[in-house]
Write a protein that holds these residues in place. Structure first.
Motif, short mmCIF file in Angstrom:
data_model
loop_
_atom_site.label_atom_id
_atom_site.label_comp_id
_atom_site.label_asym_id
_atom_site.label_seq_id
_atom_site.Cartn_x
_atom_site.Cartn_y
_atom_site.Cartn_z
N LEU A 44 64.11 -25.28 24.70
CA LEU A 44 63.74 -25.78 25.53
C LEU A 44 62.77 -27.44 26.13
O LEU A 44 62.47 -28.89 26.48
CB LEU A 44 63.78 -24.92 27.37
N SER A 45 62.01 -26.99 25.09
CA SER A 45 60.40 -27.66 25.03
C SER A 45 61.33 -28.58 24.28
O SER A 45 60.63 -29.98 24.68
CB SER A 45 59.64 -26.98 24.97
N MET A 46 61.58 -28.58 23.21
CA MET A 46 62.45 -29.30 22.75
C MET A 46 62.81 -30.04 23.17
O MET A 46 63.29 -32.04 23.34
CB MET A 46 62.89 -29.06 21.11
N LEU A 47 63.79 -30.06 24.11
CA LEU A 47 64.91 -30.68 24.41
C LEU A 47 64.21 -31.13 25.69
O LEU A 47 64.57 -33.26 26.12
CB LEU A 47 65.65 -29.64 25.73
N ILE A 48 63.88 -31.15 26.55
CA ILE A 48 62.25 -32.01 27.99
C ILE A 48 61.99 -32.88 27.04
O ILE A 48 61.82 -34.02 27.61
CB ILE A 48 61.55 -30.57 28.44
N ASP A 91 76.07 -37.82 22.50
CA ASP A 91 74.85 -39.17 22.45
C ASP A 91 73.43 -38.67 22.29
O ASP A 91 72.66 -39.31 21.94
CB ASP A 91 75.51 -40.52 23.02
N ASP A 92 73.89 -37.32 22.61
CA ASP A 92 72.11 -36.88 21.93
C ASP A 92 72.02 -35.28 22.06
O ASP A 92 72.87 -34.79 21.90
CB ASP A 92 72.04 -36.73 23.82
N PRO A 93 70.65 -35.21 21.83
CA PRO A 93 70.79 -33.92 21.48
C PRO A 93 70.73 -32.81 22.66
O PRO A 93 70.42 -33.27 23.94
CB PRO A 93 69.14 -33.11 21.15
N PHE A 94 71.19 -31.21 22.63
CA PHE A 94 71.16 -30.78 23.45
C PHE A 94 70.86 -29.09 22.58
O PHE A 94 71.06 -28.74 21.91
CB PHE A 94 72.51 -30.08 23.74
N MET A 95 69.93 -28.20 23.96
CA MET A 95 70.33 -27.11 23.30
C MET A 95 71.38 -25.91 23.63
O MET A 95 72.63 -25.64 24.57
CB MET A 95 69.68 -26.35 24.80
N THR A 96 71.31 -24.95 22.34
CA THR A 96 72.50 -24.27 22.44
C THR A 96 72.25 -22.39 22.05
O THR A 96 71.45 -22.82 20.83
CB THR A 96 74.06 -24.96 20.76
N GLY A 113 71.75 -13.51 18.11
CA GLY A 113 71.51 -14.11 18.62
C GLY A 113 70.28 -14.82 18.47
O GLY A 113 69.32 -14.51 18.31
N HIS A 114 70.47 -16.36 18.55
CA HIS A 114 69.70 -16.97 18.37
C HIS A 114 70.00 -18.28 19.59
O HIS A 114 70.87 -18.71 19.61
CB HIS A 114 69.52 -17.33 17.04
N ILE A 115 68.87 -19.67 19.35
CA ILE A 115 68.84 -20.44 20.20
C ILE A 115 68.18 -21.85 19.59
O ILE A 115 67.42 -21.52 19.13
CB ILE A 115 68.31 -20.38 21.65
N VAL A 116 69.20 -22.63 19.12
CA VAL A 116 68.69 -24.04 18.60
C VAL A 116 68.42 -25.21 19.41
O VAL A 116 69.57 -25.13 20.69
CB VAL A 116 68.93 -24.19 17.29
N LEU A 117 68.45 -26.38 18.97
CA LEU A 117 68.65 -27.33 19.13
C LEU A 117 69.52 -28.31 18.31
O LEU A 117 69.46 -28.76 17.58
CB LEU A 117 67.15 -28.16 19.56
N SER A 118 70.58 -28.57 19.14
CA SER A 118 71.89 -29.25 17.99
C SER A 118 71.05 -31.04 17.84
O SER A 118 71.01 -31.38 19.36
CB SER A 118 73.79 -29.48 19.02
N ARG A 119 71.56 -31.55 16.36
CA ARG A 119 71.18 -33.10 16.39
C ARG A 119 72.61 -33.38 15.97
O ARG A 119 72.57 -34.78 15.74
CB ARG A 119 70.42 -32.57 15.65
N GLY A 120 73.45 -33.17 15.71
CA GLY A 120 74.27 -34.34 15.56
C GLY A 120 75.15 -33.16 14.12
O GLY A 120 74.63 -32.00 14.57
N MET A 121 75.47 -34.17 13.56
CA MET A 121 76.27 -33.47 12.38
C MET A 121 76.74 -34.46 11.14
O MET A 121 77.18 -35.33 11.25
CB MET A 121 78.23 -32.96 12.56
N ARG A 122 77.32 -34.04 10.16
CA ARG A 122 77.54 -34.47 9.30
C ARG A 122 79.10 -33.72 8.47
O ARG A 122 79.06 -32.84 8.44
CB ARG A 122 76.41 -34.27 7.57
#
Length: 183
Positions: free
Chosen positions: A30-34, A106-111, A121-130
């Motif tokens: 959440l801190s990273m997302l904010i 178009d933006d990162p999100f928490m997931t 379980g674990h929670i990370v910041l999604s930043r995109g894909m390849r």
């Protein structure tokens, strides 16, 4: 289809949080997302480590509930709006819809990672894909580091194969991937 997109985002580790560093992935993410709100391509920002402030605030304002609240996506969305004026919305997806969200965001999100990285379980910041002929790979800021977590390697912009994340629990129950995205 060839895709390679990595959204700019702040990175922080949960391992140095003021308390419960081993189980504070949600608050750290959440801190990273904010802090990543409104970042443009090529932009960098210095991490402010809001997770420590958030943890202290939750512990003082909700002494008996802070552990449960720090993992409640709906509560965290409301908290981010009230404390940091960041509008977030909650949604849950099956794996296919989750991958589509990552592709189309178009933006990162928490997931959540639905037990793909840890058994609990674990929670990370999604930043995109390849995605290319070798497969589909997801970019994350992983607050605990780089999976499989055998060392303290940074989890900034780590790339994990989409195949690591389950469709179901093996007994036919569809897994859900919980998210917080900017409104």
């Amino acid at each position: 289809m060839n895709v390679d997109k990595l959204h700019p985002a702040v990175y922080e580790t949960q391992r140095d949080n003021i308390f419960d560093g081993s189980v504070t992935c949600a608050v750290t993410t959440l801190s990273m997302l904010i802090q990543s709100a409104g970042m443009k391509a090529g932009e960098t920002r210095t991490a402010k480590h809001l997770e420590d402030v958030i943890l202290q605030d939750l512990k003082s304002r909700h002494p008996g509930q802070h552990k449960a609240l720090r993992e409640d996506f709906n509560f965290l969305a409301k908290y981010a709006g009230e404390r940091y004026n960041i509008g977030l919305k909650y949604a849950a997806y099956n794996k296919n819809d989750w991958i589509a969200k990552i592709l189309n965001s178009d933006d990162p999100f928490m997931t959540s990672t639905s037990n793909g990285l840890t058994s609990f379980g674990h929670i990370v910041l999604s930043r995109g894909m390849r995605a290319d002929e070798s497969g589909v790979f997801l970019y994350f800021n992983d607050p605990f580091g780089c999976h499989p977590y055998k060392d303290k390697k940074s989890g900034e912009a780590v790339e994990y194969p989409a195949s690591l994340f389950p469709h179901d629990d093996g007994a036919g129950t569809i897994k859900k991937y919980h998210t917080l995205s900017y409104k």
